[in-house]
Design a protein around this motif. Structure first.
Motif, mmCIF file in Angstrom:
data_model
loop_
_atom_site.group_PDB
_atom_site.id
_atom_site.type_symbol
_atom_site.label_atom_id
_atom_site.label_comp_id
_atom_site.label_asym_id
_atom_site.label_seq_id
_atom_site.Cartn_x
_atom_site.Cartn_y
_atom_site.Cartn_z
ATOM 1 N N GLU A 168 0.890 -1.201 -0.066
ATOM 2 C CA GLU A 168 0.044 0.181 -0.053
ATOM 3 C C GLU A 168 0.751 1.269 0.108
ATOM 4 O O GLU A 168 0.573 2.211 -0.652
ATOM 5 N N PHE A 169 1.883 1.036 0.920
ATOM 6 C CA PHE A 169 2.801 2.391 0.875
ATOM 7 C C PHE A 169 4.095 2.196 0.276
ATOM 8 O O PHE A 169 4.767 0.983 0.467
ATOM 9 N N LEU A 170 4.466 3.073 -0.575
ATOM 10 C CA LEU A 170 5.731 2.924 -1.317
ATOM 11 C C LEU A 170 6.950 3.833 -0.573
ATOM 12 O O LEU A 170 6.821 4.851 0.009
ATOM 13 N N PRO A 171 8.287 3.067 -0.527
ATOM 14 C CA PRO A 171 9.160 3.955 0.193
ATOM 15 C C PRO A 171 9.653 4.814 -0.851
ATOM 16 O O PRO A 171 9.508 4.908 -1.640
ATOM 17 N N PRO A 172 10.251 5.941 -0.086
ATOM 18 C CA PRO A 172 11.039 6.903 -0.731
ATOM 19 C C PRO A 172 11.997 6.525 -1.669
ATOM 20 O O PRO A 172 12.579 5.309 -1.297
ATOM 21 N N TYR A 173 12.616 6.953 -2.891
ATOM 22 C CA TYR A 173 13.498 6.655 -3.634
ATOM 23 C C TYR A 173 14.365 7.735 -4.267
ATOM 24 O O TYR A 173 13.954 9.218 -3.945
#
Ligand SMILES: Nc1nc2c(ncn2[C@@H]2O[C@H](COP(=O)(O)OP(=O)(O)OP(=O)(O)O)[C@@H](O)[C@H]2O)c(=O)[nH]1
Ligand SMILES: [Mg+2]
Length: 202
Positions: A168-173
């Motif tokens: 559901e949540f994407l990590p920063p990149y």
């Protein structure tokens, strides 16, 4: 953040022998040859602090670097390196898993992904495993100088889409290139923010 000092502390083969867990710590993981050790050199502005190589499988231990006398950068061996025995690979995997899951002062794990490639199964398996273990991580797409911007953007989008299909949540990149020296300020800024939040004198 200014890097005033960066010193090699030592290389360790298991978690129990690693330095005291009393400082904020950031570790780099990713497939062999993706550029983990090179990135540590770029961040610290030192050419040969971490040993790099054109051949995969260079880093084989948990390598510690003390930054500004107050926090640690950790270079880990890569995964997906075919040219070692099954036993050796299992030993590395166990060592890495143990470190990632049990290291109390590991604030953020940086997972490096080669920006030249379309999403690779072993990278996706790895980040999915981290999700299941509930390990906070950030993705760094490396070697962005090797491709056109649009090709890089396409690969990044595809990788994030793959993650989105599961989480559901994407990590920063971030995006980096040691040739263009790009991505350095952004990563150091994030570390500085975390250092303040976690109580280090950065
Ligand atoms: N063009 C380009 N080459 C890079 C970049 N980052 C790393 N490399 C090259 O990629 C190769 C592997 O770099 P390393 O930093 O040793 O990779 P590693 O992930 O530490 O590899 P292992 O220790 O074997 O797991 C070296 O030849 C580096 O010069 C980059 O941003 N751009
Ligand atoms: Mg390395």
């Amino acid at each position: 953040m200014n890097i005033q000092s960066a010193t090699y502390i030592g290389s360790f083969v298991d978690l129990e022998k690693c330095p005291k867990a009393d400082k904020p710590e950031y570790a780099f993981i990713g497939r062999s040859n993706v550029g983990k050790s090179s990135l540590i050199n770029m961040l610290t502005n030192k050419k040969n602090l971490a040993k790099t190589s054109g051949h995969p499988g260079k880093t084989q231990t948990i390598n510690y670097f003390l930054i500004n006398e107050s926090w640690n950068l950790v270079d880990l061996p890569g995964y997906g390196f075919a040219k070692v025995s099954v036993q050796q690979r299992e030993k590395w995997e166990k060592m890495i898993e143990n470190y990632i899951r049990k290291r109390k002062n590991l604030i953020c794990l940086f997972v490096l992904v080669d920006s030249r490639l379309t999403p690779q199964k072993n990278d996706l398996d790895f980040v999915n495993q981290l999700g299941e273990w509930q390990i906070p991580f950030t993705v760094i797409f490396t070697k962005t100088d090797k491709n056109t911007q649009s090709e890089t953007a396409k690969n990044i989008k595809a990788f994030m889409e793959e993650m989105k299909s599961r989480w559901e949540f994407l990590p920063p990149y971030f995006q980096t290139s040691i040739v263009k020296k790009s991505g350095r300020d952004e990563i150091l800024e994030l570390m500085e923010e975390y250092n303040i939040r976690f109580g280090a004198i950065a």
